[in-house]
Scaffold this active site. Structure first.
Site, PDB file in Angstrom:
ATOM      1  N   HIS A 112      10.743 -23.794   8.668  1.00 45.23           N
ATOM      2  CA  HIS A 112       9.763 -24.544   9.463  1.00 45.23           C
ATOM      3  C   HIS A 112       8.312 -24.329   9.025  1.00 45.23           C
ATOM      4  O   HIS A 112       7.486 -25.227   9.210  1.00 45.23           O
ATOM      5  CB  HIS A 112       9.881 -24.159  10.948  1.00 45.23           C
ATOM      6  CG  HIS A 112      11.123 -24.704  11.597  1.00 45.23           C
ATOM      7  ND1 HIS A 112      11.343 -24.655  12.953  1.00 45.23           N
ATOM      8  CD2 HIS A 112      12.217 -25.331  11.060  1.00 45.23           C
ATOM      9  CE1 HIS A 112      12.515 -25.220  13.241  1.00 45.23           C
ATOM     10  NE2 HIS A 112      13.073 -25.626  12.106  1.00 45.23           N
ATOM     11  N   ASP A 156       0.875  -1.176   0.000  1.00 46.31           N
ATOM     12  CA  ASP A 156       0.000   0.000   0.000  1.00 46.31           C
ATOM     13  C   ASP A 156       0.912   1.226   0.000  1.00 46.31           C
ATOM     14  O   ASP A 156       2.131   1.107  -0.210  1.00 46.31           O
ATOM     15  CB  ASP A 156      -0.988  -0.037   1.179  1.00 46.31           C
ATOM     16  CG  ASP A 156      -0.339   0.264   2.522  1.00 46.31           C
ATOM     17  OD1 ASP A 156       0.908   0.327   2.581  1.00 46.31           O
ATOM     18  OD2 ASP A 156      -1.067   0.432   3.516  1.00 46.31           O
ATOM     19  N   THR A 164       3.063  -1.234   8.635  1.00 44.99           N
ATOM     20  CA  THR A 164       3.561  -2.166   9.650  1.00 44.99           C
ATOM     21  C   THR A 164       3.784  -3.570   9.099  1.00 44.99           C
ATOM     22  O   THR A 164       4.416  -4.397   9.762  1.00 44.99           O
ATOM     23  CB  THR A 164       2.529  -2.311  10.783  1.00 44.99           C
ATOM     24  OG1 THR A 164       1.296  -2.751  10.187  1.00 44.99           O
ATOM     25  CG2 THR A 164       2.312  -0.991  11.516  1.00 44.99           C
ATOM     26  N   HIS A 191       8.107 -30.788  10.127  1.00 45.83           N
ATOM     27  CA  HIS A 191       7.530 -29.465   9.848  1.00 45.83           C
ATOM     28  C   HIS A 191       6.469 -29.564   8.744  1.00 45.83           C
ATOM     29  O   HIS A 191       5.519 -28.793   8.725  1.00 45.83           O
ATOM     30  CB  HIS A 191       8.636 -28.480   9.477  1.00 45.83           C
ATOM     31  CG  HIS A 191       9.688 -28.384  10.541  1.00 45.83           C
ATOM     32  ND1 HIS A 191       9.400 -27.900  11.801  1.00 45.83           N
ATOM     33  CD2 HIS A 191      10.989 -28.765  10.550  1.00 45.83           C
ATOM     34  CE1 HIS A 191      10.505 -27.968  12.534  1.00 45.83           C
ATOM     35  NE2 HIS A 191      11.473 -28.496  11.815  1.00 45.83           N
ATOM     36  N   CYS A 246       3.343  -3.010   3.924  1.00 44.51           N
ATOM     37  CA  CYS A 246       2.482  -1.861   4.215  1.00 44.51           C
ATOM     38  C   CYS A 246       3.199  -1.116   5.336  1.00 44.51           C
ATOM     39  O   CYS A 246       4.390  -1.367   5.566  1.00 44.51           O
ATOM     40  CB  CYS A 246       1.044  -2.272   4.540  1.00 44.51           C
ATOM     41  SG  CYS A 246       0.781  -3.219   6.041  1.00 44.51           S
TER      42      CYS A 246
HETATM   43  C1  RB5 Z   1      -1.800   2.904   6.385  1.00 39.65           C
HETATM   44  O1  RB5 Z   1      -1.774   4.147   6.994  1.00 39.65           O
HETATM   45  C2  RB5 Z   1      -1.440   1.819   7.395  1.00 39.65           C
HETATM   46  O2  RB5 Z   1      -2.490   1.621   8.259  1.00 39.65           O
HETATM   47  C3  RB5 Z   1      -1.060   0.553   6.685  1.00 39.65           C
HETATM   48  O3  RB5 Z   1       0.026   0.795   5.841  1.00 39.65           O
HETATM   49  C4  RB5 Z   1      -0.654  -0.622   7.551  1.00 39.65           C
HETATM   50  O4  RB5 Z   1       0.304  -0.244   8.477  1.00 39.65           O
HETATM   51  C5  RB5 Z   1      -1.781  -1.366   8.146  1.00 39.65           C
HETATM   52  O5  RB5 Z   1      -1.615  -2.448   8.743  1.00 39.65           O
END
Ligand code: RB5
Length: 149
Positions: free
Chosen positions: A98, A8, A67, A133, A65
């Site tokens: 694994h 994203d 996180t 595994h 993304c």
């Molecule tokens: C976008 O702002 C953010 O929420 C997305 O990139 C991600 O971190 C969501 O899990």
């Protein structure tokens, strides 16, 4: 090896860094976007990369993304996908050895570029060990059948 890539807006910069690294190292890349930093909802891209891996269009996928959480949770909803969100090299290695992870997820706002490329390299160069595994991964697959009715 063909790698499906996706992000994203929060993972866009890291995806571009990974894409350049992969192309430089002669991997074939299929880029499912994002193609700029405009806001885009991560489930849309997570699904596209997951389907490419599930259908064999790509052998593995790498998704980012902010996180790595939203896009990995989304990709993991697609049957046959084992997306592993990692930020350390030991987990990157173990997710292949694994868990036979077929998608690597990284947080563009979590890991720096040097660590990210080390994670990518480790992940791509580690084989699944199979054996006991394999039995456990089969049990993951059984859960998909059990709850996807
Ligand atoms: C976008 O702002 C953010 O929420 C997305 O990139 C991600 O971190 C969501 O899990």
């Amino acid at each position: 090896m063909k790698i499906a890539l996706g992000s994203d807006h929060g993972g866009y910069d890291l995806k571009e860094i990974i894409k350049a690294y992969l192309e430089k190292n002669n991997y074939e890349v299929i880029d499912f976007g994002a193609f700029n930093k405009d806001s885009i909802d991560y489930p849309e891209i997570g699904e596209k990369v997951a389907l490419a891996v599930k259908d064999g269009e790509a052998e593995k996928g790498i998704i980012t993304c902010g996180t790595g959480l939203g896009i990995s949770i989304s990709a993991n909803k697609v049957p046959g996908i084992r997306a592993a969100l990692v930020s350390d090299t030991f987990s990157a290695k173990m997710s292949r050895a694994h868990n036979d992870a077929n998608i690597l997820a990284l947080g563009g706002r979590v890991v720096g570029p040097d660590l990210a490329l080390e994670l990518v390299q480790t992940w791509l160069n580690t084989e699944f060990e199979g054996g006991r595994h394999g039995i456990r991964v089969d049990k993951i697959k059984n859960l998909e059948t059990k709850y996807n009715k």
